[in-house]
Design an enzyme around this catalytic site. Structure first.
Site, PDB file in Angstrom:
ATOM      1  N   HIS A 288       0.855  -1.194   0.000  1.00 35.81           N
ATOM      2  CA  HIS A 288       0.000   0.000   0.000  1.00 35.81           C
ATOM      3  C   HIS A 288       0.888   1.241   0.000  1.00 35.81           C
ATOM      4  O   HIS A 288       2.014   1.210   0.501  1.00 35.81           O
ATOM      5  CB  HIS A 288      -0.956   0.019   1.188  1.00 35.81           C
ATOM      6  CG  HIS A 288      -0.287  -0.185   2.513  1.00 35.81           C
ATOM      7  ND1 HIS A 288       0.083  -1.425   2.973  1.00 35.81           N
ATOM      8  CD2 HIS A 288       0.097   0.689   3.466  1.00 35.81           C
ATOM      9  CE1 HIS A 288       0.654  -1.308   4.151  1.00 35.81           C
ATOM     10  NE2 HIS A 288       0.685  -0.022   4.471  1.00 35.81           N
TER      11      HIS A 288
ATOM     12  N   HIS B 278       0.924   5.188   1.236  1.00 35.67           N
ATOM     13  CA  HIS B 278       0.286   6.204   2.072  1.00 35.67           C
ATOM     14  C   HIS B 278       0.334   7.550   1.349  1.00 35.67           C
ATOM     15  O   HIS B 278       1.395   7.962   0.852  1.00 35.67           O
ATOM     16  CB  HIS B 278       1.072   6.408   3.376  1.00 35.67           C
ATOM     17  CG  HIS B 278       1.093   5.227   4.291  1.00 35.67           C
ATOM     18  ND1 HIS B 278       0.278   5.145   5.395  1.00 35.67           N
ATOM     19  CD2 HIS B 278       1.840   4.095   4.289  1.00 35.67           C
ATOM     20  CE1 HIS B 278       0.527   4.014   6.047  1.00 35.67           C
ATOM     21  NE2 HIS B 278       1.479   3.351   5.392  1.00 35.67           N
TER      22      HIS B 278
END
Ligand code: AMP
Ligand code: ZN
Length: 135
Positions: A101, A103
């Site tokens: 992922h 951010h």
């Protein structure tokens, strides 16, 4: 590939509801449950890749385009002054969810967010060792 034990697979798939800012065939962008600043969100690929080392180059490239598009919209919409784009790999690097992922963390003047390190010194030995890896 999905991982049936992975919470981000379930969120990315829509099996677990999330505050979704953006979705396409390949990615979902959600608000982080414990935001560092207002607007902190996460870009999740819908396929399961544990980290940067596993994600295919072309998927990573498209994730970068999502980062630019959503990051720009976030910063403009929230009248933020800047944006940190962070991505952690491995426990020692701060990764806590082992589904790749990115951010996106909008920054505001005087916010309490910190991405800091104590600057070290590049030694001759380290420079030589590192440059040799790339020679
Ligand atoms: P990292 O430490 O880079 O692995 O980041 C994991 C991030 O996921 C943290 O910022 C958490 O606050 C966030 N997080 C964990 N579980 C959830 C969830 N169910 N929904 C939204 N964000 C989450
Ligand atoms: Zn996953």
């Amino acid at each position: 590939m999905k991982d049936s034990n992975c919470i981000f697979c379930k969120i990315a798939d829509g099996e677990i509801p999330s505050a979704t800012l953006y979705e396409d065939e390949e990615f979902r962008v959600i608000l982080d449950l414990n935001p560092a600043t207002k607007g902190h969100c996460l870009i999740l690929p819908k396929e399961h890749y544990a980290n940067l080392f596993e994600i295919p180059e072309e998927v990573l490239g498209r994730a970068a385009l999502v980062a630019k598009k959503i990051g720009t919209k976030l910063v403009n919409g929230l009248h933020a002054s800047g944006l940190n784009v962070l991505q952690n790999n491995g426990v020692c690097a701060g990764q806590t969810v082992f589904h790749f992922h990115i951010h996106l963390i909008p920054r505001y003047e005087g916010d309490k967010m910190s991405v800091g390190w104590k600057p070290g010194t590049l030694t001759d030995e380290d420079r030589k060792e590192i440059l040799e890896i790339f020679s």
